[in-house]
Design an enzyme around this catalytic site. Structure first.
Site, PDB file in Angstrom:
ATOM      1  N   GLY A 232       0.382   6.114   0.568  1.00 57.94           N
ATOM      2  CA  GLY A 232      -0.221   6.632   0.450  1.00 57.94           C
ATOM      3  C   GLY A 232       0.705   7.921   0.211  1.00 57.94           C
TER       4      GLY A 232
ATOM      5  N   LYS B  72       5.365   0.175   8.262  1.00 61.00           N
ATOM      6  CA  LYS B  72       4.800   1.035   7.115  1.00 61.00           C
ATOM      7  C   LYS B  72       6.309   2.582   7.595  1.00 61.00           C
ATOM      8  CE  LYS B  72       1.624   5.536   7.275  1.00 61.00           C
ATOM      9  NZ  LYS B  72       0.556   5.643   8.273  1.00 61.00           N
TER      10      LYS B  72
ATOM     11  N   VAL C 131       3.611   0.706   2.759  1.00 60.87           N
ATOM     12  CA  VAL C 131       3.610   0.325   3.913  1.00 60.87           C
ATOM     13  C   VAL C 131       3.980  -1.657   3.309  1.00 60.87           C
ATOM     14  CG1 VAL C 131       1.513  -1.591   5.327  1.00 60.87           C
ATOM     15  CG2 VAL C 131       1.272   0.771   4.916  1.00 60.87           C
TER      16      VAL C 131
ATOM     17  N   ASP D   2      -9.950  10.489   9.291  1.00 61.31           N
ATOM     18  CA  ASP D   2      -9.209   9.862   7.689  1.00 61.31           C
ATOM     19  C   ASP D   2      -9.917   8.801   7.796  1.00 61.31           C
ATOM     20  OD1 ASP D   2      -8.600  10.378   5.100  1.00 61.31           O
ATOM     21  OD2 ASP D   2      -7.134   9.273   5.995  1.00 61.31           O
TER      22      ASP D   2
ATOM     23  N   GLY E  47       0.916  -0.842   0.068  1.00 59.83           N
ATOM     24  CA  GLY E  47      -0.536  -0.221   0.475  1.00 59.83           C
ATOM     25  C   GLY E  47       0.489   1.209   0.209  1.00 59.83           C
TER      26      GLY E  47
END
Length: 593
Positions: A88, A108, A93, A202, A86
Site C-alpha cells: 500500500g 508491516k 505487509v 479508511d 500486501g
C-alpha cells in the site's frame, strides 16, 4: 511453567520447550548481546541475517527457525520476513515468523524506512498506539511495534484467508447473505472503535480481513484518528483515504466534520459494492472520483447489480445502503451499531428500520442539499420573468398603438384616395364622358397597396357607367363578396362612407372602403328621372394590410431582442453584485459542493 527464553509453555524441567525447543535454557537477558538463528539445514545466521563464522555457538543465544533460509528472507529484529502479502501507500505487509514466540505473524513495515517523512512516521506510530487501545474479536490484534536499523515495523496477527474483496462477486443469495453477515460484524467492531473515540477513516474491502474460519477482522488503522487528536492528525484541505469509499466531508478535507458518520458512509459504500458489483463512483482518475463523491448522489445499485452480477438487489438492503450513504452526515445512521442491527434484521428476515427513497424524497433531498442554489435560481428566474413581463407589456402597448397609428394613416390615405377618385368620376360624368370615367378606375387601381377597386350599382352589379338607368332602391340586392350586409346597407341606404377591416380564412387582412356616389341634376350621363341625391353607385376599394403586419412583426422582434438584452444585463448585474458581496451561489445546505 514458562520458558525463560521465549516465554512459551514448558510442562516440566528437562522437557524441551514447545516453542523454541530449548531444554533448561538460560534467560536471554543473561546471554551476550544479539542472538543467532539456526535453520533446519544446520546453517546459523546472526540477527542481521549474516552467516555465523565466529566459531562455536553459545546455546543460550540460539533461536530455532522451522523454515529454510532463502534469498527472499529478510531479518527484522527477531522476525524473519518470509514473503510480502500486501502493499500500500504506507508500506508493505509480510508474512513473517516470530523467532521468539515461534509462530506466524504479519509484519508491516513503513515505506521509505528511515527516510520516511515526519507525517508518515507519525501516522505509522499512531496506528500502533490506536490499534493497541482496541480489544475486540473483529479487530486485528497488534503484538509488537518497534524499529530495527532505522526501519519502523508493526507486528500483528496473520489472517490467512484474504480480504472481504473475495466476497464482492456475490452472484447468489447465499453469497450475498454471507457478505451482509460479515459487514454486520464489521459494523459492530467499528462501533466499538467509536466508543473508544477512534475513527478509522479508511474502511474498504481490502481492509476487512478474514481468518481461517472466515471471521472478519478490521485492519489497517494507518489513517485512524482519535477524536481528541483529529485536528492535528491530517493536513487541512487534504483528503485522506480511498476515494471510491470516501465520504463527502472526508473528500472535501473538512476535518471538523470527520467523525463516526464518516465510517458509516464507508461501510455503506462497501455494501454498495457488494450489491452492485462495483464501487458507487468511478472515474478516469482519483480527482474525478472525489468530485463525483462531493457533488453527485450515488446511483441506483439495482440496475448495476442486475447487469454486473445477474441478480436483483433486495429492497431492504438498498434502503440500508441509501441511508448509510446520505450526503448529509446528520441523515445517516446515528451509530454503526444501528447499521449493524439493520443488517442483522435483514439476515434474520425481520423488517428493517428504513425504506428506499421515493422519487419525491430524491428530489426533496436534492433541493434541500442545494437550497441556496435553488433559491438564487428562483430569484434570478423571478428577475427574468419580471423583466420580460415589463417589456412584454410595453411591447403589447406599443404594438397596439403602432397598429392604431398604421390603421389611422391607412384609413386617411384610403379615404383621400377614394375621395379624389370620386371627384374625378363626377367631373367625367358631368362632362358626359363615361368612357373617361371607365378608364380612371383601372388606372387608379395600380396605386401601390390597392388590391381591389371597382364601382358597383346598389344591387351589387358592375356599374359600367352605361346609359341605362339604375334600378330603384329597394330592389333585390346582391352584396359583393367579402362585404358584410350591414356595411353594404349603411353605404347604400344610409349614404355613409364605410371603412372596415376584413380578414377571411386563408387571406391577408384588408382595409375596405365603401364610398356612395350620388346623382346630380347637372349630370349629362345619367337619366334625368333619377332623383337628385340618390345613390346610383358605390365605390369599393380594398387595400391589403400585409405590409403593415410585416412592419408590426419587425417592431415586435425588435422589442423582444431589446427585452432579452436587458434581461441578460439584469442577470449580469445581479451576479456581479452577489460576487462583490461575497455570497455563495452554489453551496448546498449540508456543505457539499
Amino acid at each position: 511453567m514458562r520458558c525463560p527464553r521465549c516465554g512459551g509453555n514448558r510442562p516440566d524441567p528437562g522437557v524441551p520447550c514447545s516453542v523454541c525447543g530449548a531444554v533448561d535454557p538460560s534467560p536471554l537477558s543473561d546471554a551476550p548481546p544479539g542472538f543467532l538463528v539456526r535453520y533446519p539445514d544446520g546453517h546459523v545466521r546472526t540477527d542481521s541475517g549474516q552467516p555465523w563464522t565466529a566459531g562455536e555457538v553459545d546455546p543460550r543465544r540460539v533461536l530455532e527457525a522451522p523454515h529454510l533460509w532463502s534469498a527472499v528472507t529478510r531479518p527484522l529484529w527477531d522476525y524473519d520476513l518470509l514473503d510480502p502479502v500486501g502493499r500500500g501507500s504506507a508500506g508493505v505487509v509480510y508474512r513473517a515468523w516470530a523467532l521468539r514466540l515461534g509462530r506466524v505473524c504479519a509484519v508491516k513495515t513503513l515505506g521509505g524506512g528511515s527516510i520516511a517523512s515526519a507525517t508518515e512516521l507519525r501516522r505509522f506510530q499512531n496506528e500502533a498506539v490506536l490499534a493497541a487501545r482496541l480489544d475486540h474479536p473483529a479487530i486485528v490484534r497488534v503484538f509488537d511495534a518497534g524499529e530495527d536499523r532505522g526501519q519502523p515495523y508493526l507486528v500483528m496477527e496473520f489472517l490467512e484467508r484474504g480480504s472481504f474483496a473475495s466476497l464482492l462477486q456475490a452472484r447468489t443469495e447465499a453469497d450475498l447473505r454471507r457478505g451482509v453477515e460479515v459487514l454486520a460484524v464489521v459494523a459492530r467492531a467499528i462501533h466499538h472503535a467509536h466508543l473508544h473515540g477512534i475513527v478509522h477513516r479508511d474502511l474498504k474491502p481490502d481492509n476487512i480481513l478474514l481468518d481461517r474460519e472466515g471471521r472478519p477482522h478490521v485492519g489497517d488503522f494507518g489513517l485512524a484518528v482519535s477524536v481528541d487528536q483529529q485536528r492535528t492528525q491530517s493536513i487541512q484541505g487534504q483528503p485522506v483515504g480511498t476515494p471510491w469509499y470516501m465520504s463527502p466531508e472526508q473528500a472535501r478535507g473538512d476535518r471538523s466534520e470527520v467523525g463516526p458518520p464518516t465510517d458509516i458512509y464507508s461501510l455503506g459504500a462497501t455494501l454498495y459494492h457488494l450489491l452492485a458489483g462495483q464501487p458507487p463512483f468511478s472515474g478516469p482518475n482519483a480527482l474525478a472520483v472525489l468530485m463525483d463523491v462531493i457533488r453527485k448522489p450515488p446511483p441506483d445499485p439495482e440496475p448495476l447489480g442486475i447487469r454486473n452480477l445477474g441478480r436483483p438487489v433486495p429492497r431492504d438492503l438498498k434502503a440500508i445502503c441509501q441511508r448509510a450513504m446520505e450526503k448529509n452526515p446528520a441523515r445517516r445512521y446515528q451509530s454503526a451499531l444501528a447499521l449493524a442491527e439493520d443488517l442483522e434484521r435483514w439476515v434474520g428476515g425481520r423488517p428493517v428500520s428504513v425504506r428506499p427513497w421515493s422519487l419525491r424524497e430524491r428530489w426533496g433531498r436534492h433541493l434541500d442539499r442545494y437550497r441556496e442554489t435553488w433559491t438564487w435560481a428562483a430569484v434570478l428566474l423571478t428577475a427574468v420573468l419580471v423583466t420580460v413581463s415589463l417589456f412584454g407589456s410595453m411591447l403589447v402597448i406599443s404594438t397596439q398603438r403602432h397598429r392604431e397609428e398604421l390603421l389611422r394613416f391607412g384609413r386617411t390615405a384610403m379615404l383621400d384616395q377614394t375621395e379624389a377618385l370620386e371627384q374625378a368620376l363626377q367631373i367625367a360624368m358631368l362632362q358626359g364622358q363615361p368612357a373617361m370615367a371607365r378608364e380612371l378606375i383601372p388606372r387608379t387601381g395600380h396605386v401601390s397597396g390597392v388590391s381591389r377597386l371597382e364601382v358597383l350599382r346598389p344591387d351589387g352589379s358592375p356599374a359600367g357607367f352605361l346609359e341605362d338607368p339604375p334600378r330603384a332602391v329597394g330592389t333585390r340586392e346582391s352584396i359583393p363578396e367579402g362585404i358584410s350586409p350591414e356595411d353594404w346597407q349603411r353605404a347604400v341606404h344610409l349614404r355613409q362612407v364605410v371603412v372596415t377591416r376584413s380578414h377571411e380564412p386563408g387571406q391577408d387582412a384588408r382595409m375596405v372602403v365603401l364610398r356612395p356616389i350620388f346623382n346630380r341634376s347637372t349630370c349629362r350621363t345619367c337619366h334625368q328621372e333619377v332623383p337628385e341625391g340618390q345613390v346610383i353607385a358605390v365605390m369599393l376599394a380594398e387595400k391589403s394590410l400585409q405590409g403593415e403586419d410585416r412592419r408590426l412583426e419587425a417592431t415586435r422582434k425588435a422589442f423582444w431582442t431589446l427585452g432579452l438584452l436587458l434581461s441578460a444585463t439584469a442577470l449580469s448585474v445581479i451576479f456581479t453584485v452577489a460576487r462583490l458581496l461575497g455570497l455563495g451561489l452554489g453551496r448546498p445546505r449540508d456543505g457539499t459542493r
